[in-house]
Design a protein around this motif. Structure first.
Motif, short mmCIF file in Angstrom:
data_model
loop_
_atom_site.label_atom_id
_atom_site.label_comp_id
_atom_site.label_asym_id
_atom_site.label_seq_id
_atom_site.Cartn_x
_atom_site.Cartn_y
_atom_site.Cartn_z
N PRO A 41 -2.83 12.33 -10.66
CA PRO A 41 -2.68 13.65 -11.27
C PRO A 41 -3.34 14.75 -10.44
O PRO A 41 -4.48 14.61 -10.01
N GLY A 42 -2.60 15.79 -10.18
CA GLY A 42 -3.13 16.92 -9.43
C GLY A 42 -3.23 16.71 -7.94
O GLY A 42 -3.76 17.57 -7.22
N LYS A 43 -2.73 15.57 -7.46
CA LYS A 43 -2.81 15.28 -6.03
C LYS A 43 -1.41 15.07 -5.45
O LYS A 43 -0.46 14.83 -6.18
N GLU A 44 -1.34 15.15 -4.15
CA GLU A 44 -0.07 14.92 -3.47
C GLU A 44 0.23 13.43 -3.40
O GLU A 44 -0.67 12.59 -3.44
N ARG A 45 1.51 13.13 -3.30
CA ARG A 45 1.92 11.74 -3.12
C ARG A 45 1.45 11.25 -1.76
O ARG A 45 1.59 11.95 -0.75
N GLU A 46 0.88 10.04 -1.73
CA GLU A 46 0.33 9.52 -0.48
C GLU A 46 0.85 8.12 -0.18
O GLU A 46 1.18 7.35 -1.09
N PHE A 47 0.88 7.84 1.08
CA PHE A 47 1.32 6.53 1.57
C PHE A 47 0.30 5.46 1.21
O PHE A 47 -0.91 5.67 1.30
N VAL A 48 0.82 4.27 0.82
CA VAL A 48 -0.05 3.14 0.53
C VAL A 48 0.21 1.99 1.51
O VAL A 48 -0.70 1.50 2.17
N ALA A 49 1.48 1.56 1.60
CA ALA A 49 1.80 0.41 2.44
C ALA A 49 3.29 0.42 2.76
O ALA A 49 4.08 1.02 2.04
N ALA A 50 3.64 -0.25 3.85
CA ALA A 50 5.05 -0.39 4.23
C ALA A 50 5.27 -1.74 4.87
O ALA A 50 4.34 -2.36 5.40
N ILE A 51 6.54 -2.17 4.84
CA ILE A 51 6.89 -3.47 5.40
C ILE A 51 8.25 -3.36 6.08
O ILE A 51 9.15 -2.66 5.59
N SER A 52 8.38 -4.05 7.20
CA SER A 52 9.62 -4.01 7.95
C SER A 52 10.71 -4.84 7.27
O SER A 52 10.46 -5.56 6.30
N GLN A 53 11.91 -4.74 7.82
CA GLN A 53 13.06 -5.41 7.21
C GLN A 53 12.86 -6.93 7.10
O GLN A 53 13.21 -7.53 6.08
N SER A 54 12.28 -7.53 8.11
CA SER A 54 12.07 -8.98 8.10
C SER A 54 10.78 -9.39 7.41
O SER A 54 10.57 -10.57 7.10
N GLY A 55 9.90 -8.42 7.21
CA GLY A 55 8.59 -8.72 6.64
C GLY A 55 7.53 -9.04 7.68
O GLY A 55 6.38 -9.30 7.32
N SER A 56 7.92 -9.01 8.94
CA SER A 56 6.97 -9.41 9.98
C SER A 56 5.95 -8.34 10.31
O SER A 56 4.88 -8.64 10.83
N ASP A 57 6.28 -7.10 10.01
CA ASP A 57 5.37 -5.99 10.29
C ASP A 57 4.99 -5.28 9.00
O ASP A 57 5.85 -4.99 8.17
N THR A 58 3.69 -5.01 8.87
CA THR A 58 3.20 -4.27 7.70
C THR A 58 2.25 -3.18 8.15
O THR A 58 1.67 -3.25 9.24
N LEU A 59 2.10 -2.20 7.29
CA LEU A 59 1.24 -1.05 7.58
C LEU A 59 0.55 -0.66 6.28
O LEU A 59 1.19 -0.66 5.23
N TYR A 60 -0.74 -0.33 6.38
CA TYR A 60 -1.51 0.03 5.19
C TYR A 60 -2.33 1.29 5.45
O TYR A 60 -2.80 1.51 6.57
N THR A 61 -2.55 2.05 4.41
CA THR A 61 -3.52 3.12 4.51
C THR A 61 -4.91 2.49 4.48
O THR A 61 -5.12 1.41 3.90
N ASP A 62 -5.86 3.14 5.11
CA ASP A 62 -7.19 2.54 5.29
C ASP A 62 -7.86 2.17 3.96
O ASP A 62 -8.56 1.16 3.87
N SER A 63 -7.66 2.97 2.94
CA SER A 63 -8.39 2.76 1.70
C SER A 63 -7.97 1.50 0.95
O SER A 63 -8.68 1.07 0.03
N VAL A 64 -6.85 0.89 1.32
CA VAL A 64 -6.39 -0.32 0.61
C VAL A 64 -6.41 -1.56 1.50
O VAL A 64 -6.13 -2.66 1.00
N LYS A 65 -6.71 -1.39 2.76
CA LYS A 65 -6.75 -2.55 3.66
C LYS A 65 -7.73 -3.60 3.17
O LYS A 65 -8.84 -3.29 2.79
N GLY A 66 -7.28 -4.85 3.17
CA GLY A 66 -8.12 -5.95 2.70
C GLY A 66 -8.07 -6.15 1.20
O GLY A 66 -8.56 -7.16 0.69
N ARG A 67 -7.47 -5.21 0.47
CA ARG A 67 -7.37 -5.33 -0.99
C ARG A 67 -5.92 -5.45 -1.46
O ARG A 67 -5.64 -6.17 -2.42
#
Length: 122
Positions: A41-67
């Protein structure tokens, strides 16, 4: 245009876990990179995580890495977000989105779900 429907949100105590799911319609799911975003609420939409078509590549925002862990099952046209060790600051509406490639910007995604609410209380 793929249609996306999120589920799995809810109310959870800090330190707990939730698994979000995003079901996609259509036969092109395996051609698409998928992402999860969130908006508090009151904040902009932010990126959390992404995954490639095959699932072999993933990307995370720092605040959720490891969780948080993003995964996908192309046979089920579904992408998941496993969220562990949840914190009150993870409280937000979570959206899944589809893109042609792994991207951490909102502009890179062309299809969006309606969102599922995650509330973490301490």
């Amino acid at each position: 245009q793929v249609q996306l429907v999120e589920s799995g949100g809810g109310l959870v105590q800090a330190g707990g876990s939730l698994r979000l799911s995003c079901a996609a319609s259509g036969r092109t799911f395996s051609w698409l990179a998928m992402g999860w975003f969130r908006q508090a609420p009151g904040k902009e939409r932010e990126f959390v995580a992404a995954i490639s078509q095959s699932g072999s590549d993933t990307l995370y925002t720092d605040s959720v890495k490891g969780r948080f862990t993003i995964s996908r099952d192309n046979a089920k046209n579904t992408v998941y977000l496993q969220m562990n060790s949840l914190k009150p600051e993870d409280t937000a509406n979570y959206y899944c989105a589809a893109a042609s490639k792994v991207d951490l910007t909102l502009e890179g995604y062309r299809s969006w779900g309606q969102g599922t609410q995650v509330t973490v209380f301490s």
